[in-house]
Design an enzyme around this catalytic site. Structure first.
Site, short mmCIF file in Angstrom:
data_model
loop_
_atom_site.label_atom_id
_atom_site.label_comp_id
_atom_site.label_asym_id
_atom_site.label_seq_id
_atom_site.Cartn_x
_atom_site.Cartn_y
_atom_site.Cartn_z
N ASN A 9 -0.14 -0.56 3.42
CA ASN A 9 0.08 0.88 3.41
C ASN A 9 0.03 1.37 1.96
O ASN A 9 0.95 1.13 1.18
CB ASN A 9 1.44 1.20 4.04
CG ASN A 9 1.76 2.68 4.03
OD1 ASN A 9 0.91 3.52 3.76
ND2 ASN A 9 3.00 3.02 4.35
N TRP A 10 -1.06 2.04 1.60
CA TRP A 10 -1.22 2.52 0.23
C TRP A 10 -0.35 3.74 -0.08
O TRP A 10 -0.23 4.13 -1.23
CB TRP A 10 -2.68 2.86 -0.04
CG TRP A 10 -3.55 1.65 -0.26
CD1 TRP A 10 -3.22 0.34 -0.04
CD2 TRP A 10 -4.90 1.65 -0.74
NE1 TRP A 10 -4.27 -0.49 -0.36
CE2 TRP A 10 -5.32 0.29 -0.79
CE3 TRP A 10 -5.79 2.64 -1.14
CZ2 TRP A 10 -6.59 -0.09 -1.22
CZ3 TRP A 10 -7.06 2.27 -1.55
CH2 TRP A 10 -7.45 0.93 -1.61
N LYS A 11 0.19 4.37 0.96
CA LYS A 11 1.00 5.58 0.79
C LYS A 11 0.20 6.62 -0.02
O LYS A 11 -1.02 6.72 0.14
CB LYS A 11 2.35 5.23 0.16
CG LYS A 11 3.10 4.17 0.99
CD LYS A 11 4.50 3.96 0.54
CE LYS A 11 5.16 2.90 1.42
NZ LYS A 11 6.59 2.70 1.07
N HIS A 93 6.93 5.89 10.28
CA HIS A 93 7.40 5.27 9.05
C HIS A 93 8.68 5.97 8.60
O HIS A 93 8.83 7.18 8.77
CB HIS A 93 6.33 5.35 7.97
CG HIS A 93 6.61 4.49 6.78
ND1 HIS A 93 7.51 4.83 5.80
CD2 HIS A 93 6.12 3.26 6.42
CE1 HIS A 93 7.56 3.88 4.89
NE2 HIS A 93 6.72 2.91 5.24
N GLU A 95 9.70 6.95 5.86
CA GLU A 95 9.49 8.06 4.93
C GLU A 95 9.10 9.33 5.68
O GLU A 95 9.42 10.44 5.23
CB GLU A 95 8.44 7.66 3.90
CG GLU A 95 8.93 6.58 2.95
CD GLU A 95 7.85 5.82 2.23
OE1 GLU A 95 8.18 4.92 1.46
OE2 GLU A 95 6.65 6.13 2.45
N GLU A 163 10.95 -2.37 9.57
CA GLU A 163 11.10 -2.14 8.13
C GLU A 163 12.51 -1.63 7.85
O GLU A 163 12.78 -0.43 8.01
CB GLU A 163 10.08 -1.11 7.65
CG GLU A 163 8.64 -1.59 7.67
CD GLU A 163 7.76 -0.72 6.80
OE1 GLU A 163 7.12 -1.25 5.89
OE2 GLU A 163 7.73 0.50 7.00
N GLY A 169 10.59 -0.89 -1.00
CA GLY A 169 10.39 -0.54 -2.40
C GLY A 169 11.56 -0.83 -3.32
O GLY A 169 11.55 -0.42 -4.48
N SER A 209 9.52 -4.72 0.85
CA SER A 209 9.48 -5.55 -0.36
C SER A 209 8.88 -6.93 -0.10
O SER A 209 9.36 -7.95 -0.63
CB SER A 209 10.89 -5.69 -0.96
OG SER A 209 11.37 -4.44 -1.43
N GLY A 230 3.65 -2.57 1.35
CA GLY A 230 3.47 -1.34 0.60
C GLY A 230 2.79 -1.58 -0.73
O GLY A 230 1.60 -1.84 -0.81
N GLY A 231 3.58 -1.54 -1.79
CA GLY A 231 3.02 -1.61 -3.14
C GLY A 231 2.15 -2.82 -3.41
O GLY A 231 1.15 -2.72 -4.14
#
Length: 249
Positions: A9-11, A93, A95, A163, A169, A209, A230-231
């Site tokens: 997920n590049w967000k 998600h 967020e 999640e 994150g 993470s 994610g990141g």
């Protein structure tokens, strides 16, 4: 055998120049990779789908609207997502649930739209840090799963991503025992809801993470079928070791 899935997920990160990471990732994939799904921002979906086709990498959107069409400025429908060549879409998600106040019923409606458009819905659920501290994790997971999952879920139209919000994150990761506890609980609920065959076939991903240095430990859990990353999915050099760890699990 359930599908193994490594989803990234590049967000809200990346422009067209970032799509070079697709070629870089393809060069680093193991000989027999799991299913790899990259979810870039919406403006990149079509170009990502075109670039990924030669590599056998699937493309997904990060969200879709709960209606098929209408006066919803700035939103994107599941049909529009499918029209870009994408095959998956993330819904629910944390967020989105937090910043956009999306409810379980909103997420359920989005999953239905995804199915109607021929997309696989990656439905996200997870507890907050306060929920975890109060030992309410399984109650929260049970409620989100019951409210967010439409009737008719199958192993081909649905993926569930657990999640824990407090791990996204932050660098914090539940213990393997905690991950196993939640994933086994979700599996039991899915089998009760969807029937043993379909419930046992729906892939369960862990997210929060996930890094190259902890992926192998996480993938030891029997009911962890992959990861929503994610990141670490933004760079091929970070994502590829996670994919390799999954292929060897």
């Amino acid at each position: 055998m359930r599908a193994k899935i490594a989803a990234g997920n590049w967000k809200m990160n990346g422009t067209a120049a970032a799509l070079s990471e697709l070629d870089a990732l393809a060069a680093l994939l193991p000989a027999t990779p799991p299913t790899v799904v990259l979810c870039p921002p919406a403006p990149l979906l079509y170009r990502a789908s075109e670039a990924a086709r030669a590599h056998g990498i699937a493309i997904g959107a990060q969200d879709c609207h709960m209606d098929a069409s209408g006066p919803f400025t700035g939103d994107i429908s599941a049909t529009m997502v499918a029209d870009t060549g994408a095959s998956h879409v993330i819904v629910g998600h944390s967020e989105r649930r937090d910043a956009h106040e999306e409810t379980n019923s909103d997420v359920r409606a989005k999953a239905r739209q995804a199915w109607a458009a021929g997309l696989t819905a990656i439905i996200c659920i997870g507890e907050s840090g306060d929920d975890r501290a109060a030992n309410n994790t399984l109650d929260i997971i049970a409620g989100q799963l019951a409210g967010s999952l439409p009737d008719g879920a199958t192993a081909t139209n649905t993926v569930i991503a657990y999640e824990p919000i407090w791990a996204i994150g932050t660098g914090k990761v539940p213990t393997l025992a905690e991950i196993i506890d939640v994933h086994d609980f979700i599996r039991t609920r899915l089998c009760a809801r969807c029937g043993a065959t379909e419930g046992d076939g729906i892939p369960l991903l862990y997210g929060g993470s996930v890094k190259p240095d902890n992926a192998r430990t996480i993938f030891k859990a029997a009911n962890v079928d992959g990861a929503l990353v994610g990141g670490a999915s933004l760079k091929a050099s970070d994502f590829a070791p996670i994919i390799t760890a999954l292929s060897q699990s």
